[in-house]
Enzyme design. Structure first.
Site, mmCIF file in Angstrom:
data_model
loop_
_atom_site.group_PDB
_atom_site.id
_atom_site.type_symbol
_atom_site.label_atom_id
_atom_site.label_comp_id
_atom_site.label_asym_id
_atom_site.label_seq_id
_atom_site.Cartn_x
_atom_site.Cartn_y
_atom_site.Cartn_z
ATOM 1 N N ILE A 19 0.690 -1.255 -0.062
ATOM 2 C CA ILE A 19 0.015 -0.093 0.032
ATOM 3 C C ILE A 19 0.838 1.073 -0.137
ATOM 4 O O ILE A 19 0.496 2.385 -0.637
ATOM 5 C CB ILE A 19 -1.365 0.028 1.363
ATOM 6 C CG1 ILE A 19 -1.851 -1.163 1.159
ATOM 7 C CG2 ILE A 19 -2.040 1.354 1.253
ATOM 8 C CD1 ILE A 19 -2.834 -1.671 2.470
ATOM 9 N N ASP A 38 12.116 2.723 4.858
ATOM 10 C CA ASP A 38 11.860 1.238 4.587
ATOM 11 C C ASP A 38 12.731 0.571 4.678
ATOM 12 O O ASP A 38 14.063 0.678 4.237
ATOM 13 C CB ASP A 38 11.232 1.089 3.173
ATOM 14 C CG ASP A 38 10.294 -0.116 3.101
ATOM 15 O OD1 ASP A 38 9.165 -0.097 2.914
ATOM 16 O OD2 ASP A 38 10.679 -1.306 3.622
ATOM 17 N N PHE A 79 2.973 3.261 7.282
ATOM 18 C CA PHE A 79 2.484 1.872 6.702
ATOM 19 C C PHE A 79 3.182 0.698 7.124
ATOM 20 O O PHE A 79 2.857 -0.421 6.759
ATOM 21 C CB PHE A 79 2.674 2.046 5.182
ATOM 22 C CG PHE A 79 1.583 2.985 4.625
ATOM 23 C CD1 PHE A 79 0.283 2.846 4.119
ATOM 24 C CD2 PHE A 79 2.053 4.279 4.193
ATOM 25 C CE1 PHE A 79 -0.375 3.564 3.415
ATOM 26 C CE2 PHE A 79 1.332 5.089 3.433
ATOM 27 C CZ PHE A 79 0.066 4.888 3.117
ATOM 28 N N THR A 123 -6.673 -1.109 11.005
ATOM 29 C CA THR A 123 -7.153 -2.350 10.482
ATOM 30 C C THR A 123 -8.573 -2.527 10.766
ATOM 31 O O THR A 123 -9.034 -2.305 12.063
ATOM 32 C CB THR A 123 -6.250 -3.267 10.504
ATOM 33 O OG1 THR A 123 -6.816 -4.492 10.360
ATOM 34 C CG2 THR A 123 -6.029 -3.584 11.940
ATOM 35 N N TYR A 147 -2.162 -9.026 16.534
ATOM 36 C CA TYR A 147 -2.105 -8.298 15.390
ATOM 37 C C TYR A 147 -3.226 -6.901 15.612
ATOM 38 O O TYR A 147 -2.845 -5.781 15.694
ATOM 39 C CB TYR A 147 -2.464 -8.904 14.178
ATOM 40 C CG TYR A 147 -2.572 -7.773 12.816
ATOM 41 C CD1 TYR A 147 -1.661 -7.151 12.598
ATOM 42 C CD2 TYR A 147 -3.906 -7.804 12.430
ATOM 43 C CE1 TYR A 147 -1.963 -6.098 11.523
ATOM 44 C CE2 TYR A 147 -3.986 -6.918 11.114
ATOM 45 C CZ TYR A 147 -2.996 -5.832 10.823
ATOM 46 O OH TYR A 147 -3.255 -5.142 9.915
ATOM 47 N N LEU A 196 -6.039 -13.890 -0.090
ATOM 48 C CA LEU A 196 -6.707 -14.654 -1.168
ATOM 49 C C LEU A 196 -6.412 -14.338 -2.763
ATOM 50 O O LEU A 196 -6.153 -15.330 -3.284
ATOM 51 C CB LEU A 196 -8.022 -14.352 -0.692
ATOM 52 C CG LEU A 196 -9.109 -15.297 -1.563
ATOM 53 C CD1 LEU A 196 -9.111 -16.569 -1.403
ATOM 54 C CD2 LEU A 196 -10.817 -14.525 -1.122
ATOM 55 N N ARG A 288 -9.638 -21.309 9.206
ATOM 56 C CA ARG A 288 -8.298 -20.646 9.698
ATOM 57 C C ARG A 288 -8.934 -20.067 10.908
ATOM 58 O O ARG A 288 -9.886 -19.274 11.020
ATOM 59 C CB ARG A 288 -7.967 -19.428 8.594
ATOM 60 C CG ARG A 288 -6.623 -19.194 8.782
ATOM 61 C CD ARG A 288 -5.992 -18.162 7.522
ATOM 62 N NE ARG A 288 -6.863 -17.054 7.520
ATOM 63 C CZ ARG A 288 -6.772 -16.112 6.561
ATOM 64 N NH1 ARG A 288 -5.835 -16.383 5.956
ATOM 65 N NH2 ARG A 288 -7.346 -14.890 6.516
ATOM 66 N N SER A 289 -7.932 -20.334 12.038
ATOM 67 C CA SER A 289 -8.462 -19.598 13.271
ATOM 68 C C SER A 289 -8.332 -18.125 13.459
ATOM 69 O O SER A 289 -7.468 -17.699 12.584
ATOM 70 C CB SER A 289 -7.645 -20.258 14.348
ATOM 71 O OG SER A 289 -6.465 -19.474 14.567
HETATM 72 N N1 UFG Z 1 -8.716 -17.438 2.434
HETATM 73 C C1 UFG Z 1 -8.713 -18.509 1.897
HETATM 74 N N2 UFG Z 1 -7.622 -19.361 1.539
HETATM 75 C C2 UFG Z 1 -6.313 -18.765 1.238
HETATM 76 C C3 UFG Z 1 -6.303 -17.489 2.016
HETATM 77 C C4 UFG Z 1 -7.536 -16.832 2.538
HETATM 78 O O1 UFG Z 1 -9.656 -19.372 2.090
HETATM 79 O O2 UFG Z 1 -5.201 -19.221 0.853
HETATM 80 C C5 UFG Z 1 -9.769 -16.950 2.861
HETATM 81 C C6 UFG Z 1 -9.824 -16.430 4.240
HETATM 82 O O3 UFG Z 1 -9.958 -17.340 5.176
HETATM 83 C C7 UFG Z 1 -10.596 -15.079 4.526
HETATM 84 C C8 UFG Z 1 -10.308 -14.580 3.130
HETATM 85 O O4 UFG Z 1 -10.215 -15.479 2.284
HETATM 86 O O5 UFG Z 1 -11.943 -15.394 4.799
HETATM 87 C C9 UFG Z 1 -9.838 -13.447 2.978
HETATM 88 O O6 UFG Z 1 -8.376 -13.816 3.744
HETATM 89 P P1 UFG Z 1 -6.878 -12.875 3.420
HETATM 90 O O7 UFG Z 1 -5.925 -13.588 4.106
HETATM 91 O O8 UFG Z 1 -6.937 -12.412 2.065
HETATM 92 O O9 UFG Z 1 -7.358 -11.417 4.252
HETATM 93 P P2 UFG Z 1 -7.878 -11.544 5.675
HETATM 94 O O10 UFG Z 1 -9.296 -10.883 5.726
HETATM 95 O O11 UFG Z 1 -7.547 -12.479 6.720
HETATM 96 O O12 UFG Z 1 -7.044 -10.236 6.438
HETATM 97 C C10 UFG Z 1 -7.072 -8.942 5.908
HETATM 98 C C11 UFG Z 1 -5.605 -8.357 5.895
HETATM 99 C C12 UFG Z 1 -5.282 -8.115 7.481
HETATM 100 C C13 UFG Z 1 -6.407 -7.608 8.208
HETATM 101 C C14 UFG Z 1 -7.679 -8.229 7.706
HETATM 102 C C15 UFG Z 1 -8.889 -7.218 8.504
HETATM 103 O O13 UFG Z 1 -4.673 -8.887 5.563
HETATM 104 O O14 UFG Z 1 -4.082 -7.658 7.733
HETATM 105 O O15 UFG Z 1 -8.087 -8.194 6.406
HETATM 106 O O16 UFG Z 1 -10.086 -7.712 8.105
HETATM 107 F F1 UFG Z 1 -6.362 -7.671 9.475
#
Ligand code: UFG
Length: 334
Positions: A19, A38, A79, A123, A147, A196, A288-289
């Site tokens: 970002i 950075d 950031f 966040t 986090y 994702l 995922r927990s």
């Molecule tokens: N997911 C999968 N498979 C993967 C990766 C992710 O099914 O391999 C799912 C996750 O379970 C979640 C969704 O896709 O339901 C999005 O997951 P991301 O890891 O892409 O993003 P997160 O929602 O976990 O996290 C993001 C930011 C974090 C922040 C969070 C706040 O990366 O830093 O949003 O909502 F804390």
């Protein structure tokens, strides 16, 4: 603003990251002077397209003092942080030290140098399990992992610093940052990648054998988690407006930055297949927990108070821009 020029001079901490690098570009294109600090632990030297890059760590107080006294910045955008929820549970000390400790040090150095405007990357993870949806700024903040807590702690410090030291701040709570520079010069390059959309694109491109879907038994229409994906360029536009607010003498505020629309993991995979014209090999995996079923922002406050308008609200555009970047970076030495 500083006395040397009418253009604001902005320090972007973490400006070589995903970002941050898009923000450096936004500032540079607007004609601002930009300095990036950075340590390049997660960022990339060639992602800094404008201004000067100082390679160094926020943990280095001497470096911060030198930089801040040398340049007389008009504002600092911060950031640089660790962002993996799962890792934060395994290594909380690392997260509190980096995300809280180093931010306090940065604020102290700003205070010593008389820099009084701060834009902080917070966040949606500060909210924890949503009590209602969409999530507005009045939603209780009860983070459920280190986090989210490390970011929430900084949010709590800032009003005290304003009251005592006059430091004005904007807390911007991102939901799921996605997409890439529409012109294809920048994009997301995390190592390891855990998000994702880039993972799905890598699977579509054949760069990984498959990707996992974490849980199909959530209480959502298709059983997969719902998230609010917001284009990185739109996020940067909100930072730009937040900066204008502070430069014009505006007071501290917090804003939720999201699209206001939720998309399920399955909808994201379907969009990736449509955009790339390729199938995404998936394997179903357990939940995922720490993943709430649904996280969707109410960004009305940012729209009304900052005049924020999203340019790329369509998931299709976010995936398209990320795919363009993915294709370009895998065909070059980036
Ligand atoms: N997911 C999968 N498979 C993967 C990766 C992710 O099914 O391999 C799912 C996750 O379970 C979640 C969704 O896709 O339901 C999005 O997951 P991301 O890891 O892409 O993003 P997160 O929602 O976990 O996290 C993001 C930011 C974090 C922040 C969070 C706040 O990366 O830093 O949003 O909502 F804390």
């Amino acid at each position: 603003m500083n006395g040397n020029s009418k253009l604001p001079h902005i320090l972007v901490v973490g400006g070589a990251g995903y970002i941050g690098s898009h923000m450096v570009q936004r500032l540079g294109q607007a004609g601002c002077r930009v300095t990036t600090l950075d340590n390049l632990s997660n960022g990339h030297r060639n992602a800094v397209l404008y201004g000067e890059l100082v390679q160094g760590d926020v943990a280095d107080r001497q470096l911060l003092d030198d930089l801040l006294t040398q340049h007389r910045f008009d504002a600092v955008m911060h950031f640089a942080s660790l962002i993996q929820v799962g890792e934060s549970v395994q290594h909380p000390a690392k997260y509190y030290q980096n995300n809280l400790g180093h931010t306090l040090q940065l604020l102290d150095a700003m205070r010593a140098a008389g820099v009084a405007r701060f834009i902080f990357s917070s966040t949606a993870a500060t909210f924890g399990e949503p009590l209602y949806s969409p999530i507005d700024e009045l939603h209780p903040q009860r983070p459920i992992n280190p986090y989210g807590r490390s970011k929430w702690m900084v949010e709590q410090v800032l009003p005290d610093y304003e009251a005592a030291y006059g430091l004005r701040s904007m807390c911007l709570r991102y939901f799921n940052a996605a997409g890439a520079d529409p012109e294809g010069r920048l994009g997301e390059r995390h190592e390891p990648e855990t998000h994702l959309i880039p993972l799905a694109l890598q699977a579509a491109a054949g760069q990984r054998a498959h990707m996992s879907v974490f849980g199909r038994d959530y209480d959502t229409p298709d059983g997969t988690c719902i998230r609010d994906y917001i284009h990185v360029s739109d996020l940067c536009e909100a930072h730009w407006l937040a900066l204008q607010h502070l430069l014009a003498g505006g007071g501290s505020r917090c804003y939720n930055l999201g699209n206001g629309q939720g998309f399920s993991v399955q909808q994201v995979l379907d969009t990736v297949q449509r955009v790339t014209g390729r199938s995404v090999p998936v394997q179903d995996a357990p939940r995922r927990s720490g993943d709430p079923a649904r996280l969707v922002a109410d960004a009305t406050r940012a729209q009304q108070e900052l005049g924020w308008v999203q340019r790329y609200p369509r998931l299709h555009d976010m995936v398209q821009h990320a795919w363009q970047w993915q294709q370009r970076s895998s065909n070059s030495t980036l």
